[in-house]
Design an enzyme around this catalytic site. Structure first.
Site, mmCIF file in Angstrom:
data_model
loop_
_atom_site.group_PDB
_atom_site.id
_atom_site.type_symbol
_atom_site.label_atom_id
_atom_site.label_comp_id
_atom_site.label_asym_id
_atom_site.label_seq_id
_atom_site.Cartn_x
_atom_site.Cartn_y
_atom_site.Cartn_z
ATOM 1 N N GLY A 19 10.137 70.907 2.076
ATOM 2 C CA GLY A 19 10.199 69.672 1.311
ATOM 3 C C GLY A 19 8.885 68.925 1.335
ATOM 4 O O GLY A 19 7.808 69.522 1.473
ATOM 5 N N GLY A 21 7.455 63.975 17.037
ATOM 6 C CA GLY A 21 7.112 63.619 15.669
ATOM 7 C C GLY A 21 6.142 62.474 15.524
ATOM 8 O O GLY A 21 5.373 62.417 14.560
ATOM 9 N N ARG A 30 12.924 75.801 -4.263
ATOM 10 C CA ARG A 30 11.841 75.005 -3.677
ATOM 11 C C ARG A 30 10.923 75.876 -2.828
ATOM 12 O O ARG A 30 9.694 75.744 -2.887
ATOM 13 C CB ARG A 30 12.429 73.865 -2.846
ATOM 14 N N THR A 76 8.192 58.037 2.107
ATOM 15 C CA THR A 76 8.883 58.876 3.075
ATOM 16 C C THR A 76 10.082 59.546 2.416
ATOM 17 O O THR A 76 10.258 59.478 1.196
ATOM 18 C CB THR A 76 9.275 58.051 4.322
ATOM 19 N N LYS A 101 8.929 62.288 -1.528
ATOM 20 C CA LYS A 101 7.532 62.713 -1.522
ATOM 21 C C LYS A 101 7.175 63.633 -2.681
ATOM 22 O O LYS A 101 6.030 63.639 -3.126
ATOM 23 C CB LYS A 101 7.198 63.364 -0.178
#
Length: 266
Positions: free
Chosen positions: A138, A248, A165, A71, A75
């Site tokens: 991410g 979520g 990123r 997590t 990752k």
């Protein structure tokens, strides 16, 4: 439900993150293992970023550790610690699960995206043809972008505070889905059918909102991948503004069947 008692023969699976107090995998997966009669347990392991390689290196060398769940914020970094990457991990550049193979090599793959898409569809929010704004490129966000594109969503418009990123993700995915994935532009938020928070914002009480849910189209869906708290500030604000919301926890619930197949919990 009677849980399988721990013994010296119990196999171990670790959830690796920083922090780990918010992880839901042990409470969701351990009852599944017990119901299947599998002598194994999932436990949280707090691994600060500067010690990630050492922690993972020790776990994969422990003879009774058969797998890892990964997590935030590890990752992306964990991909370099695996011997092989599965298809979703190779595309997204991130992984949230690793397993030991019969040959001792460790395979990493990512089921965040598949779990997220399956969670949406199970809740009655179809993905194909939907216009998406994805906030966060991410670990989870990258995997969600891949899964949305594979499920036929588009355009998928991505926002991230880290320009490098974001550029890396768009370069990887743009070659496969040209014209369908791009950086978010003005007007995309108001036009989207689905807006996703794939950042950690919302885990802490004083976090800023990742975007203004009132700027989202009235009939759009606002989704958050933060699992704890269940009702994030974003989802509370979106519901108050009359938007449909998606929690979520659905992403993790729909990953459990993926984990069963990946780890051989049959």
């Amino acid at each position: 439900m009677t849980e399988t008692p721990l013994s010296g023969a119990t196999r171990l699976y670790a959830v690796v993150g920083d922090p780990v107090t918010q992880v839901r995998a042990p409470e969701l997966v351990n009852p599944v293992l017990a119901a299947l009669g599998i002598d194994a347990v999932v436990v949280p392991v707090h691994a600060p970023a500067e010690h990630l390689a050492a922690v993972v290196g020790g776990l994969v060398r422990a003879g009774n550790v058969d797998g890892l769940l990964v997590t935030v914020p590890h990752k992306a970094a964990v991909c370099a610690l695996a011997d092989e990457l599965g298809p979703a991990a190779a595309l997204s550049g991130t992984a949230n699960a690793m397993r030991r193979g019969a040959d001792g090599r460790w395979l990493a793959d990512n089921f965040d995206g598949l779990g997220f898409v399956r969670g949406l569809e199970a809740a009655g929010h179809p993905v194909r043809g939907g216009r998406v704004v994805l906030v966060g490129a991410g670990g989870a966000g990258s995997a969600i972008a891949v899964a949305l594109l594979m499920a036929g969503a588009g355009p998928v418009c991505v926002r991230d505070v880290d320009a490098a990123r974001l550029a890396g993700l768009l370069a990887r995915l743009g070659s496969r889905w040209p014209g369908t994935v791009r950086a978010e532009a003005p007007g995309d938020l108001a036009a989207a059918d689905l807006v996703v928070n794939a950042t950690p914002l919302g885990m802490r009480p004083r976090d800023a909102l990742p975007f203004d849910p009132a700027a989202v189209r009235a009939d759009a869906v606002v989704a958050d991948i933060v699992m704890k708290p269940h009702e994030t500030a974003l989802l509370q604000a979106a519901a108050a503004a009359g938007r449909r919301i998606h929690h979520g926890v659905h992403m993790l619930e729909q990953q459990v069947p993926c984990y069963r197949e990946f780890f051989g919990w049959l």
